[in-house]
Design a protein around this motif. Structure first.
Motif, PDB file in Angstrom:
ATOM      1  N   ASP A 149     -10.871  -6.721 -10.775  1.00  0.00           N
ATOM      2  CA  ASP A 149     -11.647  -5.615 -11.317  1.00  0.00           C
ATOM      3  C   ASP A 149     -13.220  -5.646 -10.832  1.00  0.00           C
ATOM      4  O   ASP A 149     -13.747  -4.606 -10.959  1.00  0.00           O
ATOM      5  CB  ASP A 149     -11.544  -5.858 -12.740  1.00  0.00           C
TER       6      ASP A 149
ATOM      7  N   VAL B 298      -8.180  -5.847  -3.014  1.00  0.00           N
ATOM      8  CA  VAL B 298      -8.263  -4.510  -3.538  1.00  0.00           C
ATOM      9  C   VAL B 298      -7.644  -3.747  -2.387  1.00  0.00           C
ATOM     10  O   VAL B 298      -7.679  -4.079  -1.391  1.00  0.00           O
ATOM     11  CB  VAL B 298      -9.449  -3.772  -4.155  1.00  0.00           C
ATOM     12  N   ALA B 299      -7.200  -2.555  -2.692  1.00  0.00           N
ATOM     13  CA  ALA B 299      -6.398  -1.647  -1.626  1.00  0.00           C
ATOM     14  C   ALA B 299      -7.385  -1.330  -0.580  1.00  0.00           C
ATOM     15  O   ALA B 299      -6.943  -1.563   0.744  1.00  0.00           O
ATOM     16  CB  ALA B 299      -5.914  -0.317  -2.137  1.00  0.00           C
TER      17      ALA B 299
ATOM     18  N   GLY C 135       1.657   2.136  -3.260  1.00  0.00           N
ATOM     19  CA  GLY C 135       0.657   2.641  -4.004  1.00  0.00           C
ATOM     20  C   GLY C 135      -0.229   1.362  -4.841  1.00  0.00           C
ATOM     21  O   GLY C 135      -0.999   1.708  -5.741  1.00  0.00           O
ATOM     22  N   ALA C 136      -0.111   0.437  -4.200  1.00  0.00           N
ATOM     23  CA  ALA C 136      -0.422  -0.697  -4.848  1.00  0.00           C
ATOM     24  C   ALA C 136      -2.066  -0.626  -4.884  1.00  0.00           C
ATOM     25  O   ALA C 136      -2.821  -0.461  -3.689  1.00  0.00           O
ATOM     26  CB  ALA C 136      -0.326  -2.266  -4.233  1.00  0.00           C
ATOM     27  N   GLU C 137      -2.783  -0.771  -5.783  1.00  0.00           N
ATOM     28  CA  GLU C 137      -4.403  -0.925  -5.919  1.00  0.00           C
ATOM     29  C   GLU C 137      -4.894  -2.204  -5.967  1.00  0.00           C
ATOM     30  O   GLU C 137      -5.877  -2.445  -5.330  1.00  0.00           O
ATOM     31  CB  GLU C 137      -4.749  -0.366  -6.993  1.00  0.00           C
ATOM     32  N   ARG C 138      -4.176  -3.293  -6.218  1.00  0.00           N
ATOM     33  CA  ARG C 138      -4.695  -4.691  -6.161  1.00  0.00           C
ATOM     34  C   ARG C 138      -3.348  -5.494  -5.534  1.00  0.00           C
ATOM     35  O   ARG C 138      -2.002  -5.105  -6.250  1.00  0.00           O
ATOM     36  CB  ARG C 138      -4.920  -5.224  -7.578  1.00  0.00           C
TER      37      ARG C 138
ATOM     38  N   LEU D 250       0.840  -1.124  -0.032  1.00  0.00           N
ATOM     39  CA  LEU D 250       0.259   0.048   0.012  1.00  0.00           C
ATOM     40  C   LEU D 250       0.866   1.168  -0.030  1.00  0.00           C
ATOM     41  O   LEU D 250       0.625   2.128  -0.538  1.00  0.00           O
ATOM     42  CB  LEU D 250      -1.046  -0.010   1.265  1.00  0.00           C
TER      43      LEU D 250
END
Length: 169
Positions: free
Chosen positions: A96, A116-117, A69-72, A66
């Protein structure tokens, strides 16, 4: 342990996740310096509290991912090195449309767990004492996959000997 001659479990998994379009990040604890020396090309973060169990390492990894910047995020144990890149890519793609993705093989829950984040942040603040409990509270979407390696737990050399002929077909 080696997944193949000269290829450690961790190195094989880093290749697998890279081929699936992910940036691998490994959490280390016991034998950290030896692991660092053997895997200089893999991003590693140290969990100084590794004796507290798997969830402590998961939380260190989630904070690091995180923070980058990880989103997944996919969470996968190192003792299941024969996962296919296609399986990792399917879990990633399923994120998604879902917050938490739990792959299953023949009805059994497996790996990697996808978050997801926002779900990762909830795992970080969960009072649960295991990853299964923390993720289960988020009502994961079950994703049937065709990859028996998602169920692996190869803790001992004899586990690898039993699994390796099947994994290398």
């Amino acid at each position: 342990l080696e997944a193949a001659p000269g290829v450690t479990f961790l190195a094989r998994l880093a290749q697998t996740f890279h081929r699936a379009g992910l940036a691998p990040l490994a959490v280390i604890g016991a034998h950290a310096e030896a692991i660092r020396r053997a895997h200089s090309g893999i991003p590693l973060v140290l969990n100084p509290r590794w004796p507290e169990g798997q969830l402590s390492s998961v939380r260190v990894g989630l904070r690091a991912a995180l923070g980058q910047g990880a989103e997944r995020i996919l969470i996968h144990p190192v003792d299941a090195p024969f996962l296919s890149p296609a399986t990792a890519a399917r879990v990633l793609e399923a994120l998604d449309t879902g917050l938490v993705i739990l792959p299953t093989f023949e009805g059994q829950e497996g790996h990697p767990l996808g978050l997801v984040a926002a779900a990762a942040r909830r795992v970080l603040t969960s009072p649960a004492t295991t990853l299964a409990a923390a993720a289960g509270g988020l009502r994961p979407t079950r994703l049937p996959i065709d990859d028996p390696a998602a169920l692996d737990h190869l803790h001992l050399p004899r586990d690898l000997r039993r699994r390796a002929p099947k994994a290398r077909r």
